[in-house]
Design a protein around this motif. Sequence first.
Motif, short mmCIF file in Angstrom:
data_model
loop_
_atom_site.label_atom_id
_atom_site.label_comp_id
_atom_site.label_asym_id
_atom_site.label_seq_id
_atom_site.Cartn_x
_atom_site.Cartn_y
_atom_site.Cartn_z
N ILE A 3 0.85 -1.20 0.00
CA ILE A 3 0.00 0.00 0.00
C ILE A 3 0.88 1.25 0.00
O ILE A 3 1.91 1.29 0.68
CB ILE A 3 -0.90 0.02 1.26
CG1 ILE A 3 -1.65 -1.32 1.40
CG2 ILE A 3 -1.87 1.18 1.24
CD1 ILE A 3 -2.07 -1.63 2.82
N ILE A 4 0.44 2.25 -0.76
CA ILE A 4 1.12 3.56 -0.75
C ILE A 4 0.09 4.62 -0.37
O ILE A 4 -1.06 4.57 -0.81
CB ILE A 4 1.72 3.87 -2.14
CG1 ILE A 4 2.86 2.89 -2.46
CG2 ILE A 4 2.23 5.32 -2.21
CD1 ILE A 4 3.40 2.99 -3.87
N VAL A 5 0.51 5.55 0.47
CA VAL A 5 -0.37 6.68 0.77
C VAL A 5 0.41 7.97 0.47
O VAL A 5 1.56 8.11 0.85
CB VAL A 5 -0.91 6.64 2.21
CG1 VAL A 5 0.19 6.69 3.26
CG2 VAL A 5 -1.91 7.76 2.45
N CYS A 6 -0.25 8.88 -0.26
CA CYS A 6 0.37 10.17 -0.59
C CYS A 6 -0.23 11.21 0.34
O CYS A 6 -1.46 11.33 0.42
CB CYS A 6 0.08 10.55 -2.03
SG CYS A 6 0.64 9.32 -3.21
N ILE A 7 0.64 11.93 1.02
CA ILE A 7 0.13 12.94 1.96
C ILE A 7 0.78 14.30 1.68
O ILE A 7 1.82 14.39 1.06
CB ILE A 7 0.35 12.53 3.43
CG1 ILE A 7 1.83 12.22 3.71
CG2 ILE A 7 -0.51 11.34 3.79
CD1 ILE A 7 2.11 11.79 5.14
N TYR A 42 -7.36 10.97 6.75
CA TYR A 42 -8.31 9.87 6.57
C TYR A 42 -7.75 8.82 5.59
O TYR A 42 -7.96 7.63 5.75
CB TYR A 42 -9.66 10.40 6.09
CG TYR A 42 -10.40 11.19 7.13
CD1 TYR A 42 -11.28 10.57 8.02
CD2 TYR A 42 -10.23 12.57 7.25
CE1 TYR A 42 -11.97 11.30 8.98
CE2 TYR A 42 -10.91 13.31 8.21
CZ TYR A 42 -11.78 12.67 9.07
OH TYR A 42 -12.45 13.40 10.03
N ALA A 43 -7.03 9.30 4.57
CA ALA A 43 -6.41 8.38 3.60
C ALA A 43 -5.36 7.53 4.31
O ALA A 43 -5.28 6.31 4.10
CB ALA A 43 -5.77 9.18 2.46
N ALA A 47 -5.34 3.48 4.90
CA ALA A 47 -4.19 2.66 4.50
C ALA A 47 -3.73 1.79 5.66
O ALA A 47 -3.42 0.60 5.48
CB ALA A 47 -3.05 3.57 4.03
N ILE A 48 -3.70 2.36 6.86
CA ILE A 48 -3.25 1.59 8.04
C ILE A 48 -4.26 0.48 8.34
O ILE A 48 -3.87 -0.66 8.63
CB ILE A 48 -3.07 2.53 9.26
CG1 ILE A 48 -1.98 3.57 8.99
CG2 ILE A 48 -2.70 1.71 10.50
CD1 ILE A 48 -1.94 4.71 10.01
N LEU A 49 -5.54 0.80 8.26
CA LEU A 49 -6.57 -0.21 8.52
C LEU A 49 -6.45 -1.37 7.54
O LEU A 49 -6.57 -2.54 7.91
CB LEU A 49 -7.98 0.41 8.41
CG LEU A 49 -8.36 1.40 9.52
CD1 LEU A 49 -9.68 2.09 9.17
CD2 LEU A 49 -8.49 0.70 10.88
N PHE A 116 -3.62 5.23 -1.82
CA PHE A 116 -4.60 6.15 -1.24
C PHE A 116 -4.06 7.57 -1.28
O PHE A 116 -2.87 7.80 -1.03
CB PHE A 116 -4.87 5.81 0.24
CG PHE A 116 -5.57 4.50 0.47
CD1 PHE A 116 -6.92 4.36 0.21
CD2 PHE A 116 -4.87 3.41 0.98
CE1 PHE A 116 -7.58 3.16 0.46
CE2 PHE A 116 -5.52 2.20 1.22
CZ PHE A 116 -6.86 2.08 0.96
N THR A 117 -4.95 8.53 -1.57
CA THR A 117 -4.62 9.95 -1.40
C THR A 117 -5.85 10.60 -0.76
O THR A 117 -6.93 10.00 -0.72
CB THR A 117 -4.35 10.66 -2.75
OG1 THR A 117 -5.58 10.77 -3.47
CG2 THR A 117 -3.33 9.93 -3.60
#
Lengths: 257, 327
Positions: A3-7, A42-43, A47-49, A116-117
């Motif tokens: 998983i990748i999350v962009c913050i 929230y993104a 992602a963590i969930l 996720f973003t």
Amino acid sequence: MDIIVCIKRVAQTAEADVKIDSSGKDIIKDRLTFDMNESDTYALEEAILLKEKSGGTLTAVSLGTVEVEDTLRIALAKGADSAIRIKAEDFEELDGYKTAQLLKAAIKDLKSDVIFTGCIATDDYYSQVGVILAELLGIPHATLVAKVDIQDTKAQVHRELEGGLIEHLEMSLPALFTIQTGINEPRYASLIAIRRAAKKEIKVIGASDIDPTGIQANASLEELFTPPVGKRAEILSGSMDEISAKVAGIIKEKGLI
Amino acid sequence: MNDIFALVEHRQGAIRDMTYELLSCGRKLAEKENTKLTAVILGHNTDDLVQILKSQAHRLLVVDNDVFKDFNSEVYQNALSEIIKQQNPALTLISHSAFGMDLCPALATKLGVPFTTDCLDIEFVEQKLKVTRQIYDGKLNAKVQLRENPGYMITLRSGRFPAGEGNLEGAVEKFDTPVSTQPDYRKFIEYIEAAVGEVDITKSDILVSVGRGLKDQANLSIIEDFASAIGGVVACSRPVVDAGWMAKDRQVGSSGKTVKPKLYIALGISGAFQHIVGMKGADTIIAVNKDPNAPIFSEANYGIVDDLFKVVPVLKTKILEVKLTKG
């Protein structure tokens, strides 16, 4: 599941006085506080969930100056395994399109099943980076996601439309989701986790690591200006008693009580 | 200059209101640039849509197939990229809606067309497109120039170009669909209607609406008490729902309900655009906010610059006094 999350780290301007600096193209930042963009929190939680449910890896990525490493460390403290900062100071004219291209360059060698973003950044209001990134990577996307349920390689996705209507989609992975606020309850990072995250290494990527071919902005900023004052409320003044009596009078005059 | 395209948005068989604003913007630009406006309709059983929109554009480009019955941005993207490649519009206008946000950035990227989103105003200056956008929670505007190109794409914010009657005689042109199936990787399943709550905020004459300034769920009782004392119902802005303090059916705004009460009291609501579109039709708006620059004061009739928790108790007493002396 990888998983990748962009913050994004943004100025918190909702309740602040925002002033234009002498260049006319930026705001005066020294009195503003900065934090993770609201929908990105929230993104990150989503992602963590997902990682907690399915195992795998979670990488947090952000484009920003060195201060953004604080924000990435919050992501590490909450549950990301690794973090990448793209050096914003190496690039100019960072609109949504160029940002998405740089994000792509930073993650192209990483395996990812889900990205996720957030659905909108509260500073530039673009709502475009996630969608462009998905298109550049050649994967499907869904925006304004209010619920996503992933089983193996299928995702049941709820998008939030106007008027509270939900659009239910079935998608297959890999895919990118831009997350709407309210989808979950973002956790707080514990102090121990924050201390532990302070020691983690953040990978830093700059202009020398990215092939500049074809990387360009769609839009260039000409100037910032204060919105023209159109209609403006009559601001009631006086003591609280006087103000309240005025309001009560107005309401009575309109026949509402 | 080549034609300006405006993409017609429809849902569950009805044209979305924003489409008329988009067409109004397109007509204005077309007139100024001495070109023509094309309304692009992707839909199924489009005869009714065509009849309704005939007066709104110089040309109606119609692609009729049941794959377009419901919105799926992948399907729309694949079809529109073929149409745009063949027709080369100078500008494609799309609503800045849940539909447009999902579609425009991907479509424009696929085509390599410079674009931007959530525009308030647009103009061509010597063939170059310049747009005005709102940033930093609506506190500043930005003038932005797009990279020079024969074609552009933007999403337009609602409320900027009033819908107009239109007095054109649009020529209908059918276009063979380039797409006839939904891709496996993104399939539309269904629309799910919002759950109906115990109170319908759209039916109340007086709404007391609370926002981020509520600070804590425990403070809600103060607001409820105030609302019931003055004969109103409590509504809220998005952050209150996101925090789980109130149910979704109380939310006013673009992703919640559109309300038109006789009196709307906004407490601790900054007035993000998404909230304003849901309440600007109220007869009288009274806003209470600590921040004198909060955008809500541009929409309200009367403003009180102070902490809502200081204002509410006094306001309640005064309104009750007036109520009692009514006879």
